[in-house]
Structure formats: structure tokens, C-alpha cells
Design an enzyme around this catalytic site. Sequence first.
Site, PDB file in Angstrom:
ATOM      1  N   LYS A 204       0.841  -1.190   0.000  1.00  0.00           N
ATOM      2  CA  LYS A 204       0.000   0.000   0.000  1.00  0.00           C
ATOM      3  C   LYS A 204       0.874   1.237   0.000  1.00  0.00           C
ATOM      4  O   LYS A 204       1.564   1.521   0.979  1.00  0.00           O
ATOM      5  CB  LYS A 204      -0.931   0.045   1.205  1.00  0.00           C
ATOM      6  CG  LYS A 204      -2.008   1.137   1.073  1.00  0.00           C
ATOM      7  CD  LYS A 204      -2.713   1.432   2.374  1.00  0.00           C
ATOM      8  CE  LYS A 204      -1.976   2.447   3.214  1.00  0.00           C
ATOM      9  NZ  LYS A 204      -1.936   3.819   2.584  1.00  0.00           N
ATOM     10  N   GLY A 257       7.592   5.325   7.902  1.00  0.00           N
ATOM     11  CA  GLY A 257       6.756   6.494   8.126  1.00  0.00           C
ATOM     12  C   GLY A 257       7.054   7.113   9.476  1.00  0.00           C
ATOM     13  O   GLY A 257       8.156   6.970  10.020  1.00  0.00           O
ATOM     14  N   THR A 259       7.118   8.014  13.486  1.00  0.00           N
ATOM     15  CA  THR A 259       7.273   7.225  14.706  1.00  0.00           C
ATOM     16  C   THR A 259       5.923   7.012  15.384  1.00  0.00           C
ATOM     17  O   THR A 259       5.649   5.926  15.919  1.00  0.00           O
ATOM     18  CB  THR A 259       8.253   7.927  15.663  1.00  0.00           C
ATOM     19  OG1 THR A 259       9.559   7.932  15.055  1.00  0.00           O
ATOM     20  CG2 THR A 259       8.331   7.209  16.998  1.00  0.00           C
ATOM     21  N   GLU A 260       5.070   8.015  15.347  1.00  0.00           N
ATOM     22  CA  GLU A 260       3.756   7.903  15.970  1.00  0.00           C
ATOM     23  C   GLU A 260       2.961   6.741  15.379  1.00  0.00           C
ATOM     24  O   GLU A 260       2.403   5.904  16.115  1.00  0.00           O
ATOM     25  CB  GLU A 260       2.987   9.211  15.786  1.00  0.00           C
ATOM     26  CG  GLU A 260       1.574   9.191  16.350  1.00  0.00           C
ATOM     27  CD  GLU A 260       0.798  10.456  16.026  1.00  0.00           C
ATOM     28  OE1 GLU A 260      -0.336  10.584  16.521  1.00  0.00           O
ATOM     29  OE2 GLU A 260       1.320  11.297  15.269  1.00  0.00           O
ATOM     30  N   GLY A 262       4.201   4.292  13.545  1.00  0.00           N
ATOM     31  CA  GLY A 262       4.981   3.067  13.734  1.00  0.00           C
ATOM     32  C   GLY A 262       4.710   2.417  15.076  1.00  0.00           C
ATOM     33  O   GLY A 262       4.592   1.188  15.176  1.00  0.00           O
ATOM     34  N   GLU A 279      10.827   1.490   9.906  1.00  0.00           N
ATOM     35  CA  GLU A 279      11.819   2.547   9.657  1.00  0.00           C
ATOM     36  C   GLU A 279      11.081   3.852   9.867  1.00  0.00           C
ATOM     37  O   GLU A 279      10.202   4.215   9.086  1.00  0.00           O
ATOM     38  CB  GLU A 279      12.391   2.425   8.244  1.00  0.00           C
ATOM     39  CG  GLU A 279      13.649   3.247   8.036  1.00  0.00           C
ATOM     40  CD  GLU A 279      13.356   4.633   7.498  1.00  0.00           C
ATOM     41  OE1 GLU A 279      13.339   5.573   8.327  1.00  0.00           O
ATOM     42  OE2 GLU A 279      13.159   4.779   6.295  1.00  0.00           O
ATOM     43  N   CYS A 313      13.749  11.338   6.061  1.00  0.00           N
ATOM     44  CA  CYS A 313      13.839  10.870   7.442  1.00  0.00           C
ATOM     45  C   CYS A 313      15.236  11.081   8.027  1.00  0.00           C
ATOM     46  O   CYS A 313      15.391  11.226   9.232  1.00  0.00           O
ATOM     47  CB  CYS A 313      13.442   9.403   7.530  1.00  0.00           C
ATOM     48  SG  CYS A 313      14.388   8.316   6.441  1.00  0.00           S
ATOM     49  N   GLU A 412      10.577  16.209  14.947  1.00  0.00           N
ATOM     50  CA  GLU A 412      10.836  16.082  13.514  1.00  0.00           C
ATOM     51  C   GLU A 412       9.882  16.983  12.745  1.00  0.00           C
ATOM     52  O   GLU A 412       8.658  16.817  12.806  1.00  0.00           O
ATOM     53  CB  GLU A 412      10.670  14.628  13.059  1.00  0.00           C
ATOM     54  CG  GLU A 412      11.017  14.423  11.594  1.00  0.00           C
ATOM     55  CD  GLU A 412      10.935  12.973  11.166  1.00  0.00           C
ATOM     56  OE1 GLU A 412      11.775  12.537  10.366  1.00  0.00           O
ATOM     57  OE2 GLU A 412      10.019  12.269  11.637  1.00  0.00           O
TER      58      GLU A 412
END
Length: 508
Positions: A204, A257, A259-260, A262, A279, A313, A412
Site C-alpha cells: 500500500k 513512516g 514514529t507515531e 509506527g 523505519e 527521514c 521532527e
Amino acid sequence: MTPMNEVTTINREQRAYSDAAKKFLARKPQLFINNEWVDSSHGATLDVEDPSSGKIVGQVVDASDRDVDRAVAAARAAFDDGRWSGLAPMAREKIMHRLADLLEAATDDFAELEAIDNGKPKGMAGAVDVPGAVSQIRFMAGWASKINGEVIQPYTIPDGAFFSYTRKEPVGVCAQIVPWNFPLLMACLKIAPALAAGCTIVLKPAEQTSLTALRLADLIAEAGFPAGVVNIITGNGHTAGDRMVKHPDVDKIAFTGSTEIGKLINRNATATMKHVTLELGGKSPVVIMPDVDIAVAAPGAAGAIFFNSGQVCIAGSRLFAHRSIFDQVIEGVAEASAFWTPRASLDPEAHAGPLVSKEQFDRVLGYIEAGKRDGASVAVGGGAAEAPGGGYYVNPTVLVDVNPQMSVVREEIFGPVVVAQRFDDLDEVAKAANDTCFGLGAGIWTKDVGTMHKLASKIKSGTVWGNCHAVIDTALPFGGYKESGIGREQGRQGIEAYLETKSVIIQL
């Protein structure tokens, strides 16, 4: 220092699309399942927006739960009957190389679609994204024939009584969710090791940037992959992506994508103990020592943050320059920022483009304003670039007079914004570099080899660059420390992430 003003007025009106791009954008929104283009179960669509103009230029399917289930079922059947994993490694390798050849031959088409969809300059996409995607496929294709277990002599059993060995087997059905900043490159980085390992896939792309993944599906069918091996669906992350993560017939999740998101994926995947590779975000430090050639290091630091409009990133978003050269470095970065002034993505003179969306545009400008309110000074940039015709352009921005408590330093931003700080010695800068929840990348600029190695060992980061930044090679593992992720992609470690290890012990 005063904020930079655009010396000359830049025409940011988007250029005309090619006939091939217009034809592709006019296609009926469909999903790629079992090597066929199929309609969605409910007909819902998402708009495709060109961030260079802010205009809607097409639609893609917003996949339903039923659509996801159909794609996973196709991948499950293709894995369970061995139509891909059961092929000779040489055959899998050959088909993967055919895909790489087809993609390379279509570089111009893919570069234009990426530019239209993401906003990055077509020239950059053609020089970086498409060749990078091709190299991911070619490198991993070679691993298909090199996946081996080993014979192991038992420790507690007399020699000759048992024969024991290990097998490396594909993990199974893989749900892969890729980001919007490097859509094609990240898609190929994900599918290549999974294919080499013998897995099957439901991919996706990000809902903001689905075009090149859909175009890639055409090449997958043409290359000769068996039906169901690679399935590509489009849709929102909170619906289609969530369904993929929680699906009981999915064996592994690979996500790149924030961190939130992830963390949310990792929590949801534990319900069925899926394998997970993540990642995630970064806030990479760039350290410039006093012995450097500033004429080289300053443009290098500028490129570290302003490439791809800072939507990287591993962007070098925290600049640490030694106190003795700080002012000269900032002047050099400010001067180099002109090279990265954003233009429309199909402008042949563009080195940087707009941000991907209005949401991202507002987010980045919000951080810049927050930095100013907190006391940061703008050395260059500091706001949106003029775009009378529409589009989401933010000028390269350097913030000074910052402190570690500011949101612009800690969080970030994912835009062309760098915060610059002074330091005096190695221990001080190493501590400051590590004062973050992230640990994805770091850069060090120095002529002293000893200093380079000392700092490289002190900084907690998955990759450390010396006198360069963001040099990514398919043979080298990539991933992060701390909240920057779980596991590694690329290299040997990248394919191992798609393999199970089985021990076989036979009494003789």
C-alpha cells in the site's frame, strides 16, 4: 543576519504534462490484485493532487476492508501453493531482473509521475529515485540464489548420532506500507527483499502519492510474476493500512513512516505476533569541526537538510558547528540555500520542489512560527515562497539562537528547516547529538580521522556519514536506534528480515 528575500521572481506555475502522464492520470481508479486490474467493492476514491499547483489531477481507489481482504487472500493463496517460493532461485532472480530492466527503460515516465504526485523535481526523481529503485531490485535479485542454512554439530550429543541443520524459509505474506517522500524508491526497497526471499506481498503506497506504485504494477505483470505474488492497493492508512496490519493471514508488516504511526502498528501487530520491520522518524545531527574547508562543508550541510525540501527521514535537521567557525558556517549554509529555492516540479531548473500537501505545508510553517515565538532567530528563509498559481512552497530556512527545549530542536519537522547550535568540544557535541529520542542518521565533517572515528562511535545512530550525508547504498544495512525503528533494511540484513530460521534434527 536578516531573513533571505528572493532576489528574482521565480515563475512557479506548473509545466504541461506529457501525453503519457495525461493518459495514465485519466485511467479508471482500480486495484492490482492477482495480476489483474479490478474495481473496488464500494467505488470510493481519493483525489490525486499536484502539490506544485494545488490542483486535483486524478483519483485513486480508497480501498475498503473487503478490498484488503481480497488482496491478502490472493497473496495467501500464492504463497501457500508455492507458485513463487517453489520456483528455482534462478527463475525468481531472472524475473526480478526483468522488472528492473523494464523500470529502467521507463525512467522518464516514472520520474514525471513522481514529480506530479510528490512535488519533487523531475530531474531529481530521474537521477535519484528511479535509479535507486532499480538498484534495490537488482541487488536483492542476486540474493535469491544465496539463501542458505548451515549444518551444525550438536553440542551435547555424540558425533554421528544425529544430523542437524538449519533451513532459511520465507516468512509468508507481507503487508508493506510505504511513505510519500520517496514513493517508488521505498516501494521497491520493500518488495525486492521480500520477493528474493520467496514471500508474497500486499503493498500500500501512501494515500498522498500512489501513482508510481500503480504504474509499477503494470511492469510487474509484464515481467512475468505469477498471479497473487505482488498485489497493490491504494487507500487511507487509518482504514486500509490498519486492516492490513491486523489481518490474521498477514505474517509480516514492513512500514516506513512516522514514529507515531509506527508505534501504533507495532502495538496492533503484537495481537497475532506478526514479524515487524519499522523505519521511522529522525532528527539527525550534522557536526562540523573547526578544521573543515567551510566552502565544502557548508554546502554539504545545506544539502543534508534542503534536499527533497527537507522531507527526508535522515535530513540533517540539527546543525552543530564549532564555536570558532559558527558564523562562517551559517553564512555558507545561507548562501548555499539559494540552490535549493523551490520551483515547480516539472521546471527543468528545479533542484527542490514544493512540500507534498497543504497539511505538510501548514505543519512546517507552524514549526517555523513556533520557533520564532520561542526565541529563535531566522538566519535565512523563514516562510512560504511566493506562488500566485498555487502550490505548497516553503523557502529553505535556518534558525539560530535556539535551545534544546524548543520544539523545533526536539521534534521532527520534515521540511526545509534546520536549527543551528554552537559547541566547544567532542564530549559536549556528542552529548548534544544524542539528546533526542531518535537515532536514524548523523553526519560528521572533519579532516581528522581520529576525530571522525571517535564521534562515530559516540553517536547513537543507525548510520553515520563522514564528510557527506544521506549516501545510501543497497549493500549497506539501514535502520535506526531508539525510536527511529526496529530492524534493518537493505544489505544481507534486509533479506534476513523476510526469512524464518528452522532447525532440523534427525536421529541416525
